[in-house]
Design an enzyme around this catalytic site. Structure first.
Site, mmCIF file in Angstrom:
data_model
loop_
_atom_site.group_PDB
_atom_site.id
_atom_site.type_symbol
_atom_site.label_atom_id
_atom_site.label_comp_id
_atom_site.label_asym_id
_atom_site.label_seq_id
_atom_site.Cartn_x
_atom_site.Cartn_y
_atom_site.Cartn_z
ATOM 1 C CD GLU A 434 -2.295 1.245 2.720
ATOM 2 O OE1 GLU A 434 -2.130 -0.016 3.705
ATOM 3 O OE2 GLU A 434 -2.578 2.389 3.442
ATOM 4 C CG ASP A 512 -0.439 1.147 7.120
ATOM 5 O OD1 ASP A 512 0.774 1.505 6.512
ATOM 6 O OD2 ASP A 512 -0.872 2.539 6.517
ATOM 7 C CG ASP A 514 -4.172 2.004 9.617
ATOM 8 O OD1 ASP A 514 -4.750 1.171 8.316
ATOM 9 O OD2 ASP A 514 -4.403 2.834 9.621
ATOM 10 C CG ASP A 516 -7.862 4.489 5.892
ATOM 11 O OD1 ASP A 516 -9.421 4.396 5.990
ATOM 12 O OD2 ASP A 516 -6.799 5.541 5.743
#
Ligand code: 0RA
Length: 646
Positions: A434, A512, A514, A516
């Site tokens: 990403e 990541d 998280d 997102d």
């Protein structure tokens, strides 16, 4: 025959039976597929199948399945109870024969042919052979009987242990951890999904599923009750709950009178994907086969005939293909076949030719009636088919563009790909990362011999909502295709994948840790699921697990992937360590990223698998669809990662 010879024969038979059970323990994979997580769960399905058979014969309506406190499994039904009288040939009780002889299951009940088993219909004796301990309890004719076993051998003859006014059979088993060396822990979600599926496939039965390993805040066990009155019709509503229908009703039928019982249900929705799930004897036939062939031919023939007669196709400049009739279609076909022949790589393709025509006819009749009675819906369906045909032409052009570019442009690898030097795909990995900045770190940190890096820019296209030609026009997606070396679509099959060209046998999604990041992982997974399913099915797709914390004190440092590890690391350092929470891959330097997430010696990769295609499809449509509340609920429930059984 003299008594002597008879005796010898009898003992010869029992030696053979013993060898049968021993053979199961020597070669368990021949009976249950594998001895990993999947094989372990097959044990439960095998036992439940027997109770489903009893229910299908009309002898019971309730099945209880429980994961017990100690991790063992209990399956109980309210059927007639397995007979306990003396089995003349074997000289022991019928129950003991069923439990300790390979291939004995159900044979002595001629009235009901065994249809629910099929693929894993290997018999409960296989479960017994692969369990350290098993106990059968039979409630029958006012009495309770019991027998226990160890690794498939009975510990004592069937004994009566009390009286009862209940009827039924209860089986409890503890899987053998010397066979299932990877794990003997059952997954709530896997079993629950299968019980739900079984309740849709066998309407009228109540299946309760309870996990007694933990209690919730209220001191209660996690438990679900599955019951479906309408069967496949309800299953369709469940699967398509997050999609928007374009017709008023689920179209369905249930022919259970003929030689081959056929049940079908379908609906059309606004999406562009085709979702057909097929079952034979309650087993999901991933690779399709003759029943699917029958379904497709019945659908195409009937809709084509209707469309031709309606005049709606008159102005169309090109032919409509079979695919066009299935865009936005969600369908389930369930057939019961007495002697199924399973073919294909995973033995989930039905081979029986005699199934094609009854399914095709049943589907044709069902559709004809519906179109006749619902002319508005009929028009909506045909309009959708025409749009699909037009879009297919556009998609074909876009796809050819991608492929031409791949072939030209000197190998045509995307400029953003940092390739590895190793040539053997079996040894190569590609990280889909990403963002360009994390991509840069990964590029520095990697072992360039066998690890390639493809950075992806921000959010990739949500393929769940995009028309197919848009998918092939999307730059990030084209980069994935060209980097992997795989193309999709041939003259015969617009969905065929040339997976033999795959340039990396590990495709690792690194985002990541998280919300997102997990959204992006899900977008990428959705893309693989819809356009490169074989990649997942053949075990090539992985998710990298970057750490959440760095715990540091003096010159000591440890990484932690969850709060428990964090606290333990802190304690090991005598408390008051400096704790850094990684908000994203970007906060790690190249060395840290290598150490924690890319070094094969240290990293943990989670392989993405598809347990149940139907459930995976539902989850993807929910995660990527328009309805926000179910998505939020799912993501909250599956906190750290909203992963699909990864
Ligand atoms: C054959 C005959 C009879 C019962 C069963 C099979 C039976 C098997 C299983 C396996 C799980 N639950 C079961 N319940 C019943 C009895 C036939 C009779 O009573 O006449």
């Amino acid at each position: 025959m003299s008594e002597e010879i008879k005796k010898n024969n009898y003992s010869a038979d029992s030696i053979q039976a013993l060898e049968g059970m021993e053979h199961v323990r020597m070669r368990p994979s021949m009976y249950i597929g594998d001895v990993g997580v999947r094989g372990l769960h097959h044990l439960v399905y095998e036992v439940v199948d027997n109770s489903i058979d009893e229910a299908m014969g009309g002898h019971c309506d309730t099945i209880g399945v429980a994961i017990n406190e100690d991790g063992s499994i209990t399956v109980e039904d309210n059927g007639r109870g397995i007979p306990v009288d003396l089995h003349k040939k074997e000289g022991v009780s019928a129950l003991e024969v069923v439990m300790t002889k390979i291939g004995a299951g159900g044979k002595f009940d001629k009235d009901s042919y065994k249809v629910s088993g099929g693929l894993h219909g290997v018999g409960v004796s296989v479960v017994n052979a692969l369990s350290v301990h098993m106990k059968s309890t039979v409630f029958r004719e006012g009495k309770i009987y019991e027998q226990e076993y160890e690794r498939g051998k009975s510990l004592y003859p069937v004994k009566q242990i009390g009286e009862t006014d209940k009827r039924g059979t209860r089986q409890t088993f503890y899987p053998d951890n010397t066979i299932f060396t990877q794990t003997t822990e059952f997954s709530y979600d896997t079993l629950s999904a299968r019980m739900r599926e079984l309740s849709f496939l066998n309407k009228g039965i109540t299946i309760t599923f309870t996990d007694k390993r933990e209690v919730d805040e209220k001191g209660e066990f996690k438990s679900e009750v599955f019951h479906s009155n309408e069967g496949l019709k309800e299953y369709i509503r469940y699967l398509d709950g997050n999609r928007e229908p374009i017709i008023t009703h689920v179209i369905s039928m249930d022919h259970d009178k003929g030689e081959i019982p056929v049940e079908v249900a379908l609906i059309y929705n606004t999406s562009y994907t085709e979702n057909i799930f097929s079952y034979v004897n309650n087993i999901n036939t991933h690779e399709g086969g003759t029943h699917l062939q029958g379904f497709r031919s019945g659908l195409t023939r009937t809709l084509k005939k209707y469309a031709d007669a309606s005049g709606m196709l008159d102005k169309l400049k090109f032919e409509i293909s079979g695919d066009d009739f299935r865009e936005g279609l969600t369908a389930i076909i369930s057939v019961k076949v007495a002697e199924p022949q399973f073919e294909g790589q995973t033995k989930t393709k039905l081979g029986n030719r005699e199934v094609v025509s009854p399914v095709s006819q049943a589907v044709g009749e069902m559709l004809e009636n519906y179109l006749e009675e619902n002319p508005n819906d009929a028009r909506v369906i045909i309009q959708k088919v025409i749009l699909a045909a037009q879009a297919r032409h556009a998609a074909k052009k876009a796809r050819e563009m991608v492929q031409r570019k791949t072939v030209m442009g000197g190998g045509g690898l995307p400029g953003k790909l940092s390739d590895c030097s190793e040539q053997d795909p079996a040894r190569c990995e590609v990280y889909l990362v990403e963002g360009d900045s994390a991509g840069g770190t990964a590029k520095q940190g990697r072992d360039r011999n066998f690890q390639a890096i493809l950075p992806l820019r921000g959010k990739i296209l949500n393929v769940e909502k995009a028309m197919h030609h848009k998918v092939f026009e999307n730059e990030e997606i084209r980069n994935i295709f060209t980097a992997l070396g795989v193309t999709v679509g041939t003259a015969e099959d617009s969905k065929a994948l040339n997976i033999e060209k795959l340039r990396y046998h590990k495709v690792i999604i690194m985002c990541d840790a998280d919300v997102d990041g997990s959204h992006i992982s899900t977008l990428i997974l959705t893309f693989f699921f819809r356009f490169m399913k074989e990649l997942i099915e053949e075990g090539h797709v992985y998710i990298a697990a970057p750490p959440l914390y760095l715990v540091k004190k003096g010159n000591k440092k440890e990484y932690a992937w969850n709060d428990v590890q964090r606290d333990q690391a802190n304690e090991r350092m005598g408390g008051s360590a400096n704790i850094q929470r990684y908000k994203g891959l970007g906060e790690m330097n190249a060395e840290q990223l290598w150490e924690t997430t890319m070094d094969p010696e240290y990293r943990t990769l989670r392989q993405v698998t598809i347990d149940s295609l139907a459930e995976a499809d539902r989850v993807f449509s929910m995660l990527m669809g328009d309805e926000v509340p179910p998505r939020r609920e799912f993501i909250e429930k599956n906190a750290v990662y909203a992963n699909i059984d990864a």
